[in-house]
Design a protein around this motif. Sequence first.
Motif, PDB file in Angstrom:
ATOM      1  N   GLY A  49       1.244  11.077 -10.630  1.00 54.07           N
ATOM      2  CA  GLY A  49       2.459  10.429 -10.010  1.00 54.07           C
ATOM      3  C   GLY A  49       3.444  10.017 -11.025  1.00 54.07           C
ATOM      4  O   GLY A  49       4.298   9.182 -10.845  1.00 54.07           O
TER       5      GLY A  49
ATOM      6  N   GLN B  12     -13.148  -0.261  10.859  1.00 53.90           N
ATOM      7  CA  GLN B  12     -12.894  -1.042   9.699  1.00 53.90           C
ATOM      8  C   GLN B  12     -11.680  -1.025   8.766  1.00 53.90           C
ATOM      9  O   GLN B  12     -11.380   0.127   8.235  1.00 53.90           O
ATOM     10  N   VAL B  13     -10.714  -2.040   8.872  1.00 52.75           N
ATOM     11  CA  VAL B  13      -9.489  -1.785   8.136  1.00 52.75           C
ATOM     12  C   VAL B  13      -9.525  -2.022   6.626  1.00 52.75           C
ATOM     13  O   VAL B  13      -9.945  -3.132   6.028  1.00 52.75           O
ATOM     14  N   ASP B  14      -9.140  -0.998   5.940  1.00 53.98           N
ATOM     15  CA  ASP B  14      -9.306  -1.004   4.436  1.00 53.98           C
ATOM     16  C   ASP B  14      -7.956  -1.411   3.818  1.00 53.98           C
ATOM     17  O   ASP B  14      -6.805  -1.006   3.807  1.00 53.98           O
ATOM     18  N   SER B  15      -7.991  -3.122   3.718  1.00 54.89           N
ATOM     19  CA  SER B  15      -6.810  -3.481   3.505  1.00 54.89           C
ATOM     20  C   SER B  15      -6.258  -3.400   1.968  1.00 54.89           C
ATOM     21  O   SER B  15      -5.228  -3.690   1.707  1.00 54.89           O
ATOM     22  N   SER B  16      -7.367  -2.950   1.244  1.00 54.32           N
ATOM     23  CA  SER B  16      -6.867  -2.593  -0.196  1.00 54.32           C
ATOM     24  C   SER B  16      -6.319  -1.006  -0.407  1.00 54.32           C
ATOM     25  O   SER B  16      -6.564  -0.421   0.470  1.00 54.32           O
ATOM     26  N   ALA B  17      -5.789  -0.920  -1.278  1.00 59.88           N
ATOM     27  CA  ALA B  17      -5.224   0.370  -1.551  1.00 59.88           C
ATOM     28  C   ALA B  17      -5.700   0.938  -2.710  1.00 59.88           C
ATOM     29  O   ALA B  17      -5.968  -0.036  -3.712  1.00 59.88           O
ATOM     30  N   GLU B  18      -5.875   2.239  -2.846  1.00 58.92           N
ATOM     31  CA  GLU B  18      -6.032   2.586  -4.120  1.00 58.92           C
ATOM     32  C   GLU B  18      -5.074   2.476  -5.351  1.00 58.92           C
ATOM     33  O   GLU B  18      -3.932   2.799  -4.892  1.00 58.92           O
ATOM     34  N   ALA B  19      -5.403   1.746  -6.165  1.00 56.95           N
ATOM     35  CA  ALA B  19      -4.519   1.317  -7.192  1.00 56.95           C
ATOM     36  C   ALA B  19      -4.016   2.409  -7.685  1.00 56.95           C
ATOM     37  O   ALA B  19      -4.694   3.324  -8.438  1.00 56.95           O
ATOM     38  N   PHE B  20      -2.613   2.684  -8.154  1.00 52.79           N
ATOM     39  CA  PHE B  20      -2.005   3.550  -8.542  1.00 52.79           C
ATOM     40  C   PHE B  20      -1.826   3.119 -10.231  1.00 52.79           C
ATOM     41  O   PHE B  20      -1.137   1.978 -10.433  1.00 52.79           O
ATOM     42  N   LYS B  21      -2.370   3.972 -11.135  1.00 59.22           N
ATOM     43  CA  LYS B  21      -2.587   3.116 -12.429  1.00 59.22           C
ATOM     44  C   LYS B  21      -1.288   3.568 -13.352  1.00 59.22           C
ATOM     45  O   LYS B  21      -0.839   4.777 -13.169  1.00 59.22           O
ATOM     46  N   ILE B  22      -0.518   2.590 -13.797  1.00 62.62           N
ATOM     47  CA  ILE B  22       0.499   3.014 -14.725  1.00 62.62           C
ATOM     48  C   ILE B  22       0.228   2.601 -16.226  1.00 62.62           C
ATOM     49  O   ILE B  22      -0.207   1.183 -16.511  1.00 62.62           O
TER      50      ILE B  22
END
Lengths: 812, 623
Positions: free
Chosen positions: B271, B33-43
Amino acid sequence: MKNMIVIFARSVVKPGVLLCVAAAALLTMHFRQSPQLLSELKAETLYDFTMTMSFDGQNSDLFVETFLPKSDGRQEIIRETIRSAELQFDDRADSNGRLGVWTGSKSSDIKYHSTIALQPLSFDLDPSLSVPASRADTQVYLQATQGIQVDHDEITELWNQIAPSQANHLVPVLQSIYFYINEEIETAPFTGYTDAITALRLQQASCNGKGRLFVALARKNGIPARLVGGIILEDGSKRTSHQWVEVLVQDHWIPIDPTNGHFAFLPANYLKLYVGDKALFTHTPNINFDFRFTIDQQQTASALFRFEENDQSFRSLNAAELMKLTGLNEKLIGVFLMFPLAALITVFLRNVIGLKTFGIFMPMLVAAACIQTGLFTGLAVFGGVVAFAFLGEVWLGKLNLLKIPRLASIITLVTILFIVLLFYVGRETSFEFGVLALFPVVIISFLAERIHKMASERDFVGILNSGTGTLITISCCFAGFSSVTLQGLFALLPELLLVVLALQIVIGQWTGMRLIEYFRFRKILCNGPVVGINQRNLDLVNRLNSTELLSIATDKIETKRRLRLAGVPVANDLAVCRTHQDINKMMDIIRRQNGFAMKPNYGSQGNGILIITGQDERGFIDSNGDVVNSIDISRHACEILAGSYSQDGGEDAVLVEPLLRQHPALNALADFGLSDIRLILKQGSIEAAMLRVPTSMSDGKANLHQGATGLAINIDTGRVTHASQKGRAINSHPDTGAQLIGFQVPYWSEIQEIAKLSTEAVPLGYIGVDICIDAVRGPLVLEVNGRPGIEIQNVQGRGLFQDVQTSELQYA
Amino acid sequence: MHKKRRLTSAPALSILAILAIGGTMWTESELRQVDSSAEAFKIVSDDGAEFELSDNSALPNDLKAAVYRYISQSNGDAFTSSGLQGFAEYAQSGPETQKSVRIYLGRVLASKKRFDEAKLILSAFSAKERQRLGASFAFAETLKGLGETDAAGAAYYAHISQNPSHQAGHINYAILLSDLNRHQEAIEVLERAVEITSGDRKGKSYSLLGIAHMALGDHKAAESALEQSIRFRPGHGPTWRRLAIARAHLENFSQTEIISTFQRSDAVAPGNASTKQAFSNYYFSVGRFDDALPLYSDVSKIAPEKIQEIIQRAYNLIASERPSAARRLLKKIKTQRVSGLEKQQVKILDTVLNGSQAQALKLLEKLDSRATSGATKFGIILASLKVGDFDNAQSLAQDFDENSIFVGPSKFKIARGLHRAGRDADALALLEELVAKDSQSPIYWLYLSRVRSALKKPQDALRAAERAYALYPESGHIAIGYSEALSMVGVRARAAEILFTYLEMKPKDRRALSALADFYIAEDNFDRAEQLLKIVHELQADNSRVVKDLARVQLRADRAAVAIQTLGKIIAQKPADTEARLMRARALERLGDTKAAMSEYETILKLDAENEAAKTELHRIGG
């Protein structure tokens, strides 16, 4: 209790169990040292990216520049190759990207290929973020340029129209720009350069125009922004690159693609090549420059290419990492790791299910080759190549070539086919024809030969069975080869190979009935234990027959010598021909014969036997009534000598026997062909017997699977008790209508004696003795068989052995 | 009837196989299962100015709509009252409503950053009227947006005087005052802001208060304000960073506390380049150069264009005695686009890392060290040390602001230079001062140990080396230093144990292997020493020093013939190596081949007529 201990001790010392215990111990160690190991099984998409460029040189100093993929936190170049013939290649990386430069004076094709792992990138922007204050180091991203007219009145006017009410809030500002460009500017397939103002005026733009307009509006608001160029990696071949933008927020470049609708998000298939307002290609003018991108994405177990660096401990032992030392790529490493499992699948399908295939491991090799092409494409290509080879075989068969040169010719024809295919379509498609080399042409040639032979024998059921079995085996092996779960498991836990080995050993020792045999012997399963082929091989052939005696049984000349010495009547030898020099002498002998049978000494299943029933002025007449001349006969002898029909392909000898005429009593059943009697003896005792009578379906041969009738003989009386054809019970002969049940086999007691004598001459513990009844000489032994088949069980309507206990056989 | 073997029959095995295939297929589908979402980098926002929606007017909606229509039709033309007359809703309104409409127009324009036009509309009203009609804040924002800071300050002041509870007004005024370096006034405004705000905004007010205090150098007050801020915004990374910085300037916080505050900052806002930069700078300032390495590397990954940060990273590499890595980094910097000041810093760095003494001298002549940044000054100190100008280096080091991150590292580099120049007494004073202040720096302790050793204070040296080893046992330099210190006081077994421990971690560390070989030489175990040196030789076949050490050991082990072979390899590569030839001559002599030895001594004299050792030996044999 004692018994239990003994049973336990016996089971423990079995190699399969020992291997499983060793594997379990290693697995436990592995998991204790690295409990999170299985989390590395996740599949990752790898992109095979190929960029081909071509141009005409005109003998001047040439250069071609393009941006090449570069590893960063989001994209990782796993492997890359660059081919550019005589051109000098150099690359240099700076903050804009990695520039590849080719220089030289001769035109040449350039092929850049890389395998890339990419991750999506997403940002969650705090809505209260403010437009950043101006900084010296970001000034360059705020400036107007020729294509990004930040200070143009029309940009100002546009901004006045679309500015959000909170114009100092970063997110609303970016969203206003994004939605305007995404929704109001129509996407147009412009291939040239579109500046921000042109995009605005036309209200139409391709990705680069939209990007420039976005950057202009962002910079106007004091937001550092830049263009980014790259390629959207989608399966197939294309010439389009893509541009999107990035804005700088708290030292992070936030991706925004107003063309395809991605805000603060970059999908995984976006390959970034450069930043800034640049052209992807720069080259010497007027050189007919052309380019193309080819992309192939495939999910791969991450364990095949992500390795823990600088850790040589068992904890991080990865079989794929070690296999990297061979220079193979991930795909081939995955295939290589799966070979033992594919072999296990093949063994299971053959020995437990009972599928028949063309070749034993040929389906496995074809499945491995299909990994590169995909199953259906691979099968279509493979089927096409086999069909071509089959036609070649038919054509070459008409040329009356010897077998080995004929096979060699087919190999050459298949190779020519590849070259022709490459010439016509190789350049026009993304399909990697190189992988076809994995389809072993030699195997294909043998396969074509075998199909041809089965077709010429009209064994279409056999072709269908073996074809279906081959397709099923290919599909199952393909599933194993392409499973990321299994590839990952075997890479991370190579000790699982011990489990595979254990299972292979267990199947190798398993004597149960194959699944298909339940169907084959379905009518007699209730009549007592039935011997399956596994049991025959393990408990009878392997246990009771020595290899040396088995090899004697395949040597007809030696067998006959031994039988004669023991006083067993056998057919006379008209001629034995061991070398080509003997052929002329043999021809002189057979010219004087009215009929004869020419046999390969090491042949089996009737292969290579030539029956000559008589001669007339035209020449020899074969069993089909066709005329055969002396040259044909001597060529056939040559083929036999070359080993074309021998079981192991080695050199052979020609055996010529007089044509036997069967006993009149048997003629009453069928007056054509030669009926024979098969007796199965175990350790000198006759266990079963049947009479095989030819039919028109079997083409006059006493071959059950070709449709000959099988007549079960009561061992005590020599009378036929049961008859069947192709598993169907019959009472009379299908062609002659002769009554079969109750038929008394002539010379029965003599036949029994001959059979017993034969086992003394060739002392095989489990033996099939084939006897015919000659009209003149009475019973004669045709041959002995160290691996007699088990179809006799269907003929006699019960299992091979009446008494299971005494025969030491076990239930299926 | 087939009960006996039912479990291992083909149907049973087939069912098992089908189950196994099913299980594998299910796992396969899960893994694929392709996880097309990425863990959002919070700014997160870093306490910028406050903004308010200007749409809080009591005007009827039709009038508001008329204003928006007017704005969208204006096409950049100047707004006038007469322009609004074209709208029936406006024309039919009374004079007071019309005023409200114009004020509203000015506010909307201000919110859209169309400050010129907003000013045109709003300045037509008196301050009182703006105040009465609710546009004083928008007017102040407009003036600020136009860069008229003094006027903006006055407008904010007027606004908050009349609206003592307007939160955004106080915050934005304070930010403006801070921008104008009027921090004391900013503090007063922010103290009021703290009183009138609540929740997240209160946290922000405290944070801004902390920033203002820091700007005035009052780190104690800053720390207190920032700590208050954290109470209201525990997940705000930048505030944690500022708190850590404030604490770093206070003496009552231990390094552990400061580091844990930085770590917290990094954890809540991962980050963030600024946080990592501040954290790494802190490590640099206290001499924990190795700890700073990965953080600087992260900064380069997050913000690869920040040249200043990359230069700082290079300085950290130099301080942590990794000149090769610094050179590689410099190469990378040279490919980047750099500003004027950065160009100068790159030049200094280049001279320090790659230049000759003459080039360094030439550079120093050109540079004016007085008006330079901290980083440039640090570079000049390094250049001065390169030419041996300790006085200049020391005088520059004293010029640093006491809070500068370069104070400690400068003193350390000077101390190191002094030690290498043999001025160990001077180096000792500096290093003792350094460890008294930054006692967690392993490299400071290591050099203190070396200096004390040089000053023949083996017990003191051992104590220092012990501290260094306790702080950073994974370091090869430190393990060897500690081992040497132990050897000096005669604790040889422990010295060897330290080296063994280190070699377990890094079995191919050349320095540790050589040190261990020295240990065995001292123990007269020449065979073992030779074995180790052979390993080192395999690792560094072209290092003539290692080969000579190996030959020396072989000579001491009375294996002169082998030593001659070993030396032959060096001489084949460097025929003019008189030291190797001298060793070979002595080895030949030991084998009794006086003639060959004499010939070798003569060759040495041909290469170096002044070679005293060769002369003496030749004279001795001849005599």
